[in-house]
Enzyme design. Structure first.
Site, PDB file in Angstrom:
ATOM      1  N   LYS A   1       4.563  12.235   0.347  1.00 12.08           N
ATOM      2  CA  LYS A   1       6.178  12.248   0.457  1.00 12.08           C
ATOM      3  C   LYS A   1       6.529  12.817  -0.806  1.00 12.08           C
ATOM      4  CE  LYS A   1       6.212  10.276   4.557  1.00 12.08           C
ATOM      5  NZ  LYS A   1       6.742  11.182   5.685  1.00 12.08           N
TER       6      LYS A   1
ATOM      7  N   GLU B   1       6.894  19.957   4.855  1.00  9.43           N
ATOM      8  CA  GLU B   1       7.530  19.464   5.895  1.00  9.43           C
ATOM      9  C   GLU B   1       9.025  18.767   5.962  1.00  9.43           C
ATOM     10  OE1 GLU B   1       4.515  17.108   8.119  1.00  9.43           O
ATOM     11  OE2 GLU B   1       6.166  15.497   8.584  1.00  9.43           O
TER      12      GLU B   1
ATOM     13  N   ASP C   1       6.844  15.230  18.596  1.00 11.77           N
ATOM     14  CA  ASP C   1       6.081  13.757  18.730  1.00 11.77           C
ATOM     15  C   ASP C   1       6.312  13.815  20.088  1.00 11.77           C
ATOM     16  OD1 ASP C   1       5.554  11.233  18.945  1.00 11.77           O
ATOM     17  OD2 ASP C   1       5.992  10.960  16.752  1.00 11.77           O
TER      18      ASP C   1
ATOM     19  N   GLU D   1      -2.355  15.017  12.428  1.00  7.47           N
ATOM     20  CA  GLU D   1      -1.855  13.739  11.450  1.00  7.47           C
ATOM     21  C   GLU D   1      -2.564  12.463  11.816  1.00  7.47           C
ATOM     22  OE1 GLU D   1       2.594  12.832  11.875  1.00  7.47           O
ATOM     23  OE2 GLU D   1       2.138  12.211   9.847  1.00  7.47           O
TER      24      GLU D   1
HETATM   25 MG   LIG Z   1       7.265  13.843   8.656  1.00 10.22          MG
END
Ligand SMILES: [Mg+2]
Length: 377
Positions: free
Chosen positions: A167, A221, A270, A330
């Site tokens: 992150k 991302e 998603d 992922e």
């Molecule tokens: Mg993400």
């Protein structure tokens, strides 16, 4: 086979260790699961991404009654009915997430009816496993970030992962320092992606990208806002790092402009939000026109993870290649009891690979009798 009953379950669990990313933090996890019971006694499961109380209400009060009596194997017809019926006030967001949950449950029933694991029904060859990347490295807690992240990285490597996602998004200078430190810690052989969760404007995102691009970053991302595909293009044109995004986008109609602009190297719909398997396949077909690789965002329970895994197993690698190990999916490693506590057998994760379920349908046997402590009335 007809749909006899639709149930929506809103689950919530308090977390032992709250965590955060650039936009907000979590002290609990939620899931909204849909169960379709068919007239021949089968059950299919689906999941919606996003605020569970809202998507559960949409399914219970609005979409669910529309599909009772329909054939769940007619996935296109069911999808078109739900989309058409909600188009005046839907098209994106929670409405699409609710449609996604019903669609995934329909595919679960359809594949069970065919006696096939879903990924086989979607056209893939028999396969055992797919390499995944570790999604973690969140913010929060009292410890210095680097200490905690190095411990997490050791855990990640010990478990056999060779790809991970960090992150970023708390300031360019801080991001550069931590990404450099982590690259040094894990060594050059591990694939390292970064994810800003659209924290930046294009100038800051480009500054960050340029200062870490010598580290061989796998992708950057959501560098900037999903409202502005043009800004993704701007970032992409100003760095050697591939750009990824799309977890906040919905349907082929939403993704079309991203592909037309050439704004992404990796598209990340998603399945629990974009419109389910039915719509995910259409997004992926659009993506092939410009050789964009689709690798789904997956952050849900065992149901959502299974949907992403089956979908991805059935996708070829784009740009086209005969080297299957270049695929990477992922694997959320943040705390989430709904990956394991509510199913008979969690999807098998070993040596940094998801193993594909061998039983028919989604291949996850959900146990509603375990919902008790988590169920929100
Ligand atoms: Mg993400």
């Amino acid at each position: 086979m007809r749909i006899a009953k639709v149930d929506a379950f809103h689950l919530r669990a308090r977390l032992d260790r709250p965590f955060g990313f650039s936009q907000f933090s979590y002290s609990e996890r939620e899931a909204m699961l849909v169960r379709l019971t068919s007239t021949d006694g089968r059950v299919g499961w689906g999941e919606a991404y996003g605020p569970a109380a809202v998507t559960a209400a949409i399914v219970r009060e609005f979409l669910g009654p529309l599909v009772v009596g329909r054939d769940p194997r007619a996935v296109e017809s069911v999808w078109d009915l739900l989309y058409a019926r909600s188009i005046d006030y839907g098209r994106k967001g929670v409405m699409l997430a609710a449609i996604s949950a019903i669609d995934i449950a329909c595919w679960d029933l359809k594949a069970q009816d065919c006696g096939s694991p879903l990924y086989r029904l979607l056209g893939a060859e028999q396969q055992d496993r797919i390499e995944c990347y570790w999604t973690g490295f969140y913010f929060g807690g009292d410890e210095p970030l680097q200490v905690r992240w190095e411990r997490e990285a050791r855990d990640c490597l010990d478990q056999g992962f060779r790809a991970l996602k960090l992150k970023v998004g708390l300031g360019v200078e801080r991001d550069v320092a931590i990404v450099r430190a982590m690259r040094g810690f894990v060594g050059p052989a591990v694939r390292v992606a970064i994810d800003a969760n659209h924290a930046y404007g294009p100038q800051e995102a480009i500054q960050l990208a340029r200062q870490v691009e010598d580290l061989g970053i796998h992708w950057f991302e959501e560098p900037v806002s999903p409202l502005a595909p043009e800004q993704y293009l701007q970032v992409k044109q100003n760095t050697r790092i591939p750009v990824a995004g799309g977890e906040c986008e919905y349907t082929r109609f939403g993704f079309e402009k991203w592909f037309r602009l050439g704004a992404l190297d990796y598209a990340q719909p998603d399945l629990c939000a974009c419109g389910g398997i039915t719509e995910g396949l259409k997004i992926a077909s659009l993506a092939t026109l410009t050789a964009v690789h689709v690798t789904p965002h997956a952050w849900g329970s065992a149901v959502g993870q299974a949907a992403a895994l089956h979908f991805y197993a059935a996708r070829p690698r784009h740009p086209s290649t005969t080297v299957p190990e270049r695929k990477l999916i992922e694997c959320d490693r943040s705390e989430n009891p709904f990956r394991e506590a509510i199913v008979e057998e969690p999807i098998r994760l070993a040596a940094g690979h998801w193993h594909l379920p061998k039983t028919s349908g989604l291949g996850v046997h959900v146990l509603p009798e375990t919902f008790g402590p988590y169920l929100v009335a």
